[in-house]
Design an enzyme around this catalytic site. Structure first.
Site, mmCIF file in Angstrom:
data_model
loop_
_atom_site.group_PDB
_atom_site.id
_atom_site.type_symbol
_atom_site.label_atom_id
_atom_site.label_comp_id
_atom_site.label_asym_id
_atom_site.label_seq_id
_atom_site.Cartn_x
_atom_site.Cartn_y
_atom_site.Cartn_z
ATOM 1 N N HIS A 108 -14.812 -3.160 0.252
ATOM 2 C CA HIS A 108 -14.625 -1.865 0.906
ATOM 3 C C HIS A 108 -14.185 -0.829 -0.112
ATOM 4 O O HIS A 108 -13.609 -1.154 -1.145
ATOM 5 C CB HIS A 108 -13.638 -1.928 2.074
ATOM 6 C CG HIS A 108 -12.205 -2.275 1.759
ATOM 7 N ND1 HIS A 108 -11.820 -3.455 1.167
ATOM 8 C CD2 HIS A 108 -11.051 -1.607 1.997
ATOM 9 C CE1 HIS A 108 -10.490 -3.499 1.069
ATOM 10 N NE2 HIS A 108 -10.000 -2.377 1.547
ATOM 11 N N HIS A 139 0.825 -1.215 0.000
ATOM 12 C CA HIS A 139 0.000 0.000 0.000
ATOM 13 C C HIS A 139 0.856 1.260 0.000
ATOM 14 O O HIS A 139 0.472 2.276 0.572
ATOM 15 C CB HIS A 139 -0.888 0.055 1.236
ATOM 16 C CG HIS A 139 -1.737 -1.143 1.471
ATOM 17 N ND1 HIS A 139 -1.237 -2.342 1.910
ATOM 18 C CD2 HIS A 139 -3.073 -1.331 1.341
ATOM 19 C CE1 HIS A 139 -2.225 -3.213 2.044
ATOM 20 N NE2 HIS A 139 -3.345 -2.624 1.711
#
Lengths: 281, 118
Positions: free
Chosen positions: A195, A59
């Site tokens: 999500h 990430h």
């Protein structure tokens, strides 16, 4: 010869790292989530894998947009968890298994998967949170296996297709099973489920789609390869594309698996959290 | 530049597909946010935001969005949420705060919205 014991999936929400650091496992918000793990702890204790292949998505710690590998495999003696910028506690380094890493890289490139090999790779919460969930106290759990991180790009489109992810897992299986040492391997698929963090649609969760994925990934993963990448964004949310990691894991388990435990809980942070333990025949 | 072909025909309301086009547009902003993995850099930004942004050559739209703590503006200017999260950390915004800011809800309303989907 090496064998694959099974696969375990889990969400890797950063807030989980903080909850563990603060011992919030019995807090009413967290309990339904952490209740998904004791059966997995028992299975790990009984099976004692020697190596864990941790399939996650970076990430913005190990890779930036200057060089973004679609599939990267760690080939380091250890993997350092470094500062991600927003304050989850940093863990000590995780020991690697570089000989097996290079065997996998050799085998997969022979099978025409073009791999980025990494002799240094800082690992973020996508890698460390699942380790902490499955091996409490990681990396200092006495049963902590040596680790091989595999990261797939879900930061920047084009991301891999679901078919490619499943095929990657199949090639990974072939690679591991051809390793001459008698070692036991467990494969993790981390991230997801639905999500979305960004945009006016932030907070989107899709229980119906998640349950469809959970059901089919066990016994009928091929049907999931019919989902296009943008359909995945639409139905799982922009960050729900992390389901690709689950597909990669599933491909590594072969056709015949038994589901030993499952948990699904909405919400943890912005995410529908899912956990599965699949044992290979 | 036109959007590339293949899988790009779907419009998903409220969702930006972070593709090559957005990656080019947002490179300076994302590179600045990536630098926030280092504590030293976070402190340098906090000490003088404008100087730090100038150093990373952010566009005017990117600087305005950062000054205004305008998350949707940052995304429109090419920001990628994984890197923007590091900036949000400096601003002490939680993921739910960021969700609320983007959807016109308070943090509590955003949390209720998440809970309602169980």
């Amino acid at each position: 010869m090496a064998r694959i014991l099974g696969g375990i999936t889990t969400s890797h929400i950063p807030a989980v790292g903080n909850a563990i650091a603060k011992n919030l496992q019995d807090d009413p918000y967290w309990k339904p989530f952490f209740d998904g793990y004791p059966k997995i702890h028992a299975w790990i204790k009984e099976q004692k894998p020697d190596v864990v292949i941790n399939i996650y998505n970076d990430h913005g710690l190990g890779f930036f947009l200057d060089r973004m590998p679609t599939f990267a495999i760690g080939a380091a003696h250890e993997y350092r968890n470094e500062d991600e910028g927003w304050g989850i506690p940093e863990l000590d380094p995780f020991p690697g298994a570089p000989e097996l890493s290079w065997h996998i890289i050799e085998s997969m490139v022979s099978d025409e998967f073009d791999i980025t090999s990494c002799q240094e790779l800082p690992v973020d919460h996508g890698f460390t949170v699942p380790m902490q969930l499955f091996w409490p106290g990681a990396p200092h759990n006495p049963d902590m296996p040596r680790a091989i991180p595999i990261s797939a790009n879900t930061v920047q489109h084009p991301i891999p297709t679901l078919k490619r992810a499943l095929d990657f897992g199949k090639a990974l299986r072939k690679a591991v099973l051809s390793y001459p040492e008698d070692i036991k391997v467990v494969v993790l698929g981390t991230g997801g489920l639905s999500h979305q963090l960004d945009g006016q649609r932030a907070g989107f969760i899709n229980k119906e789609f998640d349950l469809y994925c959970l059901e089919n990934i066990v016994s009928n993963p091929e049907v999931l390869t019919e989902i296009s990448r943008l359909e995945l964004v639409e139905k799982a949310g922009a960050q729900g594309t992390e389901f690709l990691m689950w597909m990669m894991m599933r491909g590594a388990l072969g056709d015949d698996v038994t589901e030993l435990t499952r948990n699904y809980h909405i919400p943890i942070s912005n995410t529908a959290a899912g956990t599965l333990l699949l044992e290979c025949a | 530049m036109e959007q590339p072909g293949y899988d790009y025909h779907v419009d998903i309301p409220g969702t930006t597909i972070f593709d090559g086009r957005m990656a080019m547009k947002g490179y300076a902003l994302n590179k600045m946010c990536y630098s926030f993995n280092s504590r030293e850099n976070r402190e340098a930004f906090a000490a003088d935001e404008d100087a730090y942004m100038a150093n990373y050559r952010l566009s005017d739209a990117q600087r305005d969005a950062v000054r205004a703590r305008d998350i949707l503006g940052m995304i429109e200017a090419g920001g990628n949420i994984y890197y923007l999260a590091k900036l949000a950390g400096i601003f002490k915004l939680s993921v739910q705060d960021v969700g609320g800011l983007q959807t016109g809800r308070t943090t509590e309303e955003f949390q209720d919205f998440l809970n309602s989907q169980a």
